[in-house]
Design a protein around this motif. Structure first.
Motif, PDB file in Angstrom:
ATOM      1  N   VAL A  36       0.988  -1.250   0.038  1.00 51.43           N
ATOM      2  CA  VAL A  36      -0.005   0.156  -0.024  1.00 51.43           C
ATOM      3  C   VAL A  36       1.013   1.245  -0.095  1.00 51.43           C
ATOM      4  O   VAL A  36       2.062   1.343   0.557  1.00 51.43           O
ATOM      5  CB  VAL A  36      -0.926  -0.100   1.338  1.00 51.43           C
ATOM      6  CG1 VAL A  36      -1.984  -1.021   1.206  1.00 51.43           C
ATOM      7  CG2 VAL A  36      -0.173  -0.060   2.373  1.00 51.43           C
ATOM      8  N   ARG A  37       0.405   2.387  -0.574  1.00 54.77           N
ATOM      9  CA  ARG A  37       1.072   3.458  -0.723  1.00 54.77           C
ATOM     10  C   ARG A  37       0.342   4.634   0.285  1.00 54.77           C
ATOM     11  O   ARG A  37       1.105   5.799   0.147  1.00 54.77           O
ATOM     12  CB  ARG A  37       1.264   3.838  -2.140  1.00 54.77           C
ATOM     13  CG  ARG A  37       1.959   3.028  -2.931  1.00 54.77           C
ATOM     14  CD  ARG A  37       1.952   3.710  -4.544  1.00 54.77           C
ATOM     15  NE  ARG A  37       2.613   2.414  -5.271  1.00 54.77           N
ATOM     16  CZ  ARG A  37       3.076   2.862  -6.719  1.00 54.77           C
ATOM     17  NH1 ARG A  37       2.755   3.863  -7.050  1.00 54.77           N
ATOM     18  NH2 ARG A  37       3.501   1.718  -7.427  1.00 54.77           N
ATOM     19  N   SER A  38      -0.888   4.433   0.652  1.00 58.01           N
ATOM     20  CA  SER A  38      -1.460   5.276   1.513  1.00 58.01           C
ATOM     21  C   SER A  38      -1.902   4.579   2.993  1.00 58.01           C
ATOM     22  O   SER A  38      -2.038   3.585   2.800  1.00 58.01           O
ATOM     23  CB  SER A  38      -2.489   5.811   0.830  1.00 58.01           C
ATOM     24  OG  SER A  38      -2.242   6.337  -0.516  1.00 58.01           O
ATOM     25  N   PHE A  39      -1.820   5.732   3.815  1.00 58.58           N
ATOM     26  CA  PHE A  39      -2.108   5.274   5.232  1.00 58.58           C
ATOM     27  C   PHE A  39      -1.233   3.806   5.634  1.00 58.58           C
ATOM     28  O   PHE A  39      -1.858   3.115   6.319  1.00 58.58           O
ATOM     29  CB  PHE A  39      -3.661   4.694   5.167  1.00 58.58           C
ATOM     30  CG  PHE A  39      -4.376   5.807   4.519  1.00 58.58           C
ATOM     31  CD1 PHE A  39      -4.584   7.178   5.517  1.00 58.58           C
ATOM     32  CD2 PHE A  39      -5.077   5.901   3.543  1.00 58.58           C
ATOM     33  CE1 PHE A  39      -5.470   8.150   5.080  1.00 58.58           C
ATOM     34  CE2 PHE A  39      -5.716   7.063   2.928  1.00 58.58           C
ATOM     35  CZ  PHE A  39      -6.264   7.852   3.624  1.00 58.58           C
ATOM     36  N   ILE A  40      -0.133   3.941   5.520  1.00 56.22           N
ATOM     37  CA  ILE A  40       0.944   3.066   5.780  1.00 56.22           C
ATOM     38  C   ILE A  40       0.904   2.514   7.237  1.00 56.22           C
ATOM     39  O   ILE A  40       0.725   1.387   7.652  1.00 56.22           O
ATOM     40  CB  ILE A  40       2.170   3.155   5.208  1.00 56.22           C
ATOM     41  CG1 ILE A  40       2.389   3.355   3.786  1.00 56.22           C
ATOM     42  CG2 ILE A  40       3.315   2.017   5.644  1.00 56.22           C
ATOM     43  CD1 ILE A  40       3.663   3.963   3.196  1.00 56.22           C
ATOM     44  N   GLY A  41       0.866   3.617   8.234  1.00 56.36           N
ATOM     45  CA  GLY A  41       0.778   3.301   9.520  1.00 56.36           C
ATOM     46  C   GLY A  41      -0.374   2.386   9.996  1.00 56.36           C
ATOM     47  O   GLY A  41      -0.201   1.482  10.799  1.00 56.36           O
ATOM     48  N   LEU A  86     -12.428  -4.696   3.699  1.00 59.39           N
ATOM     49  CA  LEU A  86     -10.863  -4.414   3.755  1.00 59.39           C
ATOM     50  C   LEU A  86     -10.265  -4.454   2.388  1.00 59.39           C
ATOM     51  O   LEU A  86      -9.369  -3.881   2.043  1.00 59.39           O
ATOM     52  CB  LEU A  86     -10.527  -5.090   4.635  1.00 59.39           C
ATOM     53  CG  LEU A  86      -9.141  -4.647   5.502  1.00 59.39           C
ATOM     54  CD1 LEU A  86      -9.292  -3.286   5.869  1.00 59.39           C
ATOM     55  CD2 LEU A  86      -8.775  -5.780   6.560  1.00 59.39           C
ATOM     56  N   LYS A  87     -10.745  -5.673   1.536  1.00 60.61           N
ATOM     57  CA  LYS A  87     -10.052  -5.829  -0.015  1.00 60.61           C
ATOM     58  C   LYS A  87     -10.285  -4.561  -0.816  1.00 60.61           C
ATOM     59  O   LYS A  87      -9.451  -4.156  -1.555  1.00 60.61           O
ATOM     60  CB  LYS A  87     -10.555  -6.921  -0.464  1.00 60.61           C
ATOM     61  CG  LYS A  87      -9.861  -7.416  -1.977  1.00 60.61           C
ATOM     62  CD  LYS A  87      -8.311  -7.669  -1.607  1.00 60.61           C
ATOM     63  CE  LYS A  87      -7.804  -8.092  -2.930  1.00 60.61           C
ATOM     64  NZ  LYS A  87      -7.839  -7.104  -4.117  1.00 60.61           N
ATOM     65  N   SER A  88     -11.537  -4.157  -0.810  1.00 64.95           N
ATOM     66  CA  SER A  88     -11.705  -2.961  -1.677  1.00 64.95           C
ATOM     67  C   SER A  88     -11.016  -1.844  -0.838  1.00 64.95           C
ATOM     68  O   SER A  88     -10.509  -1.139  -1.903  1.00 64.95           O
ATOM     69  CB  SER A  88     -13.410  -2.708  -1.307  1.00 64.95           C
ATOM     70  OG  SER A  88     -13.773  -1.553  -2.055  1.00 64.95           O
ATOM     71  N   LEU A  89     -10.926  -1.569   0.225  1.00 61.15           N
ATOM     72  CA  LEU A  89      -9.902  -0.456   0.709  1.00 61.15           C
ATOM     73  C   LEU A  89      -8.535  -0.649   0.411  1.00 61.15           C
ATOM     74  O   LEU A  89      -7.760   0.393   0.088  1.00 61.15           O
ATOM     75  CB  LEU A  89     -10.065  -0.439   2.178  1.00 61.15           C
ATOM     76  CG  LEU A  89     -11.573  -0.202   2.721  1.00 61.15           C
ATOM     77  CD1 LEU A  89     -11.869  -0.192   4.264  1.00 61.15           C
ATOM     78  CD2 LEU A  89     -12.071   1.107   2.497  1.00 61.15           C
ATOM     79  N   CYS A  93      -5.952   1.954  -1.659  1.00 58.76           N
ATOM     80  CA  CYS A  93      -4.649   2.343  -0.927  1.00 58.76           C
ATOM     81  C   CYS A  93      -3.370   1.844  -1.895  1.00 58.76           C
ATOM     82  O   CYS A  93      -2.408   2.348  -1.348  1.00 58.76           O
ATOM     83  CB  CYS A  93      -4.555   1.950   0.425  1.00 58.76           C
ATOM     84  SG  CYS A  93      -5.896   2.817   1.463  1.00 58.76           S
ATOM     85  N   THR A  94      -3.550   1.112  -2.690  1.00 63.82           N
ATOM     86  CA  THR A  94      -2.446   0.613  -3.396  1.00 63.82           C
ATOM     87  C   THR A  94      -2.322   1.605  -4.799  1.00 63.82           C
ATOM     88  O   THR A  94      -1.148   1.191  -5.553  1.00 63.82           O
ATOM     89  CB  THR A  94      -2.375  -0.872  -4.014  1.00 63.82           C
ATOM     90  OG1 THR A  94      -3.598  -1.056  -4.616  1.00 63.82           O
ATOM     91  CG2 THR A  94      -2.460  -1.790  -2.682  1.00 63.82           C
ATOM     92  N   LEU A  95      -3.187   2.397  -5.132  1.00 61.63           N
ATOM     93  CA  LEU A  95      -3.013   3.230  -6.312  1.00 61.63           C
ATOM     94  C   LEU A  95      -1.980   4.206  -6.006  1.00 61.63           C
ATOM     95  O   LEU A  95      -1.610   4.625  -4.780  1.00 61.63           O
ATOM     96  CB  LEU A  95      -4.347   4.004  -6.611  1.00 61.63           C
ATOM     97  CG  LEU A  95      -5.508   3.143  -6.912  1.00 61.63           C
ATOM     98  CD1 LEU A  95      -6.816   4.176  -6.906  1.00 61.63           C
ATOM     99  CD2 LEU A  95      -5.413   2.421  -8.014  1.00 61.63           C
TER     100      LEU A  95
END
Length: 571
Positions: A36-41, A86-89, A93-95
């Motif tokens: 994932v590239r967003s909200f990594i924490g 969660l898969k949809s989210l 977040c991987t974009l």
């Protein structure tokens, strides 16, 4: 997938594909959480929970009879739903650049994390319960009366597992089974307290829960706390007292009755009773006694009796108007309510002038005297007499009122002759302490003097010998009673035997006291005592400086000297 999963029985087929799908989705999410590239924490925290979920599901599939447990038919679909969301989210977040609302995504991820935490808790509970290793886990059937303890323990664990994990229907069925167990097997409550999760059961009392579930939970808790100190302590420590008071205020009549039953049981432990005032419970209990059903009144007055011994709460009872309510229950309550109200009144009457004045103002003494004429059980009568005894010392007028009732005084005499030793002692104490009993009323109870002598021979309970001796002294102040007493050879013989210094069962001052009272009159009384052998015993007791012995000896010797002088003069 663990080999044991593949070896699941044919009956597990509906769940096996679902578990396979969840496992595949978990694997994808664990991989994507690394890219994932967003909200990594947030995703790092989610990955930890996903790993734990994978481990828990693996342990589930290792369990021998996992596919037979009906809870998984509810639990696995909800887990799948959470993972799909969660898969949809994860895909968003991987974009390379996240274009959505950040606050909205943060909220969605936090909600998914909370759902995962709940799933992990439920799976952990299911695994720790051990029900997945039992072939009969699919059938929620109550063990028979002759069942082994292990079978009963498993059944309880299974019940609480369903109660905590399942939906509304599971909870209803689990509570129904729990109630049936508690009702059918009076020994099961201690096991429920030990093996079940009473804290969770208490949480179901909350107003936010389904009304039917809440109702059944109230009934279950009331049955559990009525069983043992251990269960009462657990429910109290889990905060069960407060919700029960709220139910007593707002619940339906059946719920109020069960809640009152639970409050009475919980407050029977003095370590719990102090908390009643913290929950505003005094006013709730008083109102329940005033306007509740008979069952609610009976339990509520029992709780008031429990807290009446707590100094910090006692004054609150007076301020909240408990006294007139208690007096009314003495008249109109059930026999059980009368007994508890009488006990409470006796406690308050012995607490000092403040409560004695309140009780007198509310005509409590008259109500108690009237109640004493009814055919009450011995325990209730004990409380009634104790209360009358305490109130009779509050004023001269109260003492005269009690003393002037020939019916009541005669009743005391009958209790001394025929009742249990506790009633005998209370009745004797009343006769001894009422200073205004007329000679006529004393003559009316002369027939109990022989019983009082017998009571003087009993070293237990403490205080019985003194009460009997003082009552006897009071009755012997009447000349005709003294004459009747010495005509009773058995009583005279018993009295003289008690004077014997070798008889160590009692303090000698009591029989000496009675002898002095007997010798207050005619020569006939002296002759009877001398003939029975009282003189040498009194002589020895006088030498031992026993209180009153010298006076008794002088009275007895005075007559002997006159006889000697008279005989010498005739000679």
């Amino acid at each position: 997938m663990h080999p044991s999963t593949a070896a699941a029985t044919t009956g597990s087929q509906p769940l096996q594909p679902l578990l396979d799908l969840i496992t595949t989705l978990l694997s994808l999410l664990l991989n994507s959480s690394l890219t994932v590239r967003s909200f990594i924490g947030r995703w790092q925290a989610l990955r930890t929970k996903l790993s734990s979920l994978e481990s828990s599901l693996s342990s589930i599939s290792d369990s021998t009879h996992w596919s037979q447990n009906p809870l998984l038919h509810t639990l696995l679909p909800t887990i799948l739903s959470t993972l799909q969301r969660l898969k949809s989210l994860s895909d968003q977040c991987t974009l390379s650049s996240f274009a959505g609302g950040k606050l909205h995504m943060q909220s969605d991820l936090d909600m998914a994390s909370a759902s995962l935490s709940k799933h992990l808790r439920d799976l952990d509970l299911l695994l720790r319960s051990g029900v997945l290793h039992q072939s009969n886990a699919i059938v929620l059937s109550q063990p028979g009366s002759g069942s082994e303890k292990e079978e009963l323990v498993f059944f309880i664990k299974d019940l609480f597992t369903r109660l905590q994990i399942g939906g509304v229907e599971f909870k209803k069925k689990a509570l129904d089974s729990l109630l049936q167990l508690l009702i059918d097997d009076d020994k099961s409550a201690s096991l429920v307290a030990k093996e079940g999760n009473l804290g969770y059961l208490v949480s179901l009392l909350d107003l936010n829960h389904h009304p039917l579930i809440r109702e059944k939970a109230v009934m279950a808790v009331s049955l559990v706390v009525s069983d043992s100190d251990e269960s009462r302590k657990i429910v109290f420590d889990e905060g069960g007292l407060g919700p029960m008071f709220r139910i007593m205020e707002t619940g339906s009549m059946p719920l109020k009755e069960k809640a009152a039953m639970a409050v009475e049981a919980i407050t029977s432990d003095p370590d719990n009773a102090w908390a009643v005032s913290a929950y505003g419970g005094v006013s709730v209990l008083v109102e329940a006694c005033r306007s509740g059903s008979q069952a609610t009144q009976t339990h509520a007055v029992g709780a008031i009796r429990n807290v009446a011994v707590v100094e910090d709460i006692k004054m609150g009872l007076g301020e909240e108007g408990a006294v007139p309510v208690l007096i009314q229950l003495l008249v109109s309550g059930t026999s059980a309510a009368q007994e508890k109200a009488a006990n409470c009144v006796a406690i308050l009457a012995s607490s000092g002038e403040y409560f004695r004045s309140l009780l007198i103002q509310e005509r409590g003494l008259q109500r108690l005297m009237h109640l004493a004429q009814d055919l009450l059980d011995s325990v209730t009568m004990e409380h009634v007499l104790r209360a009358i005894a305490s109130l009779s010392v509050s004023s001269d007028s109260a003492s005269r009122f009690v003393s002037s009732s020939t019916t009541f005084i005669v009743q005391l005499g009958e209790f001394i002759k025929h009742e249990n030793v506790t009633l005998q002692q209370i009745s004797a104490s009343l006769l001894a302490n009422l200073s205004s009993i007329s000679d006529g009323n004393k003559r009316a109870v002369a027939s109990c003097m022989g019983s009082l002598v017998k009571l003087m021979e009993s070293p237990k309970p403490v205080g019985l010998q003194e009460a009997a001796a003082l009552a006897l002294v009071s009755l012997l102040s009447v000349r005709s009673n003294r004459k009747e007493f010495v005509r009773d050879e058995k009583s005279v013989t018993r009295l003289v035997q008690m004077l014997d210094p070798k008889n160590e069962l009692m303090s000698k001052k009591f029989p000496v006291m009675v002898v002095v009272a007997v010798l207050g009159g005619s020569n006939g009384c002296r002759k009877r005592l001398v003939a029975a052998g009282a003189y040498p015993h009194l002589q020895r007791l006088s030498e031992m400086e026993v209180a009153g012995a010298k006076k008794a000896l002088q009275r007895l010797s005075g007559n002997r000297l006159k006889s000697i002088f008279s005989r010498t003069w005739r000679e």
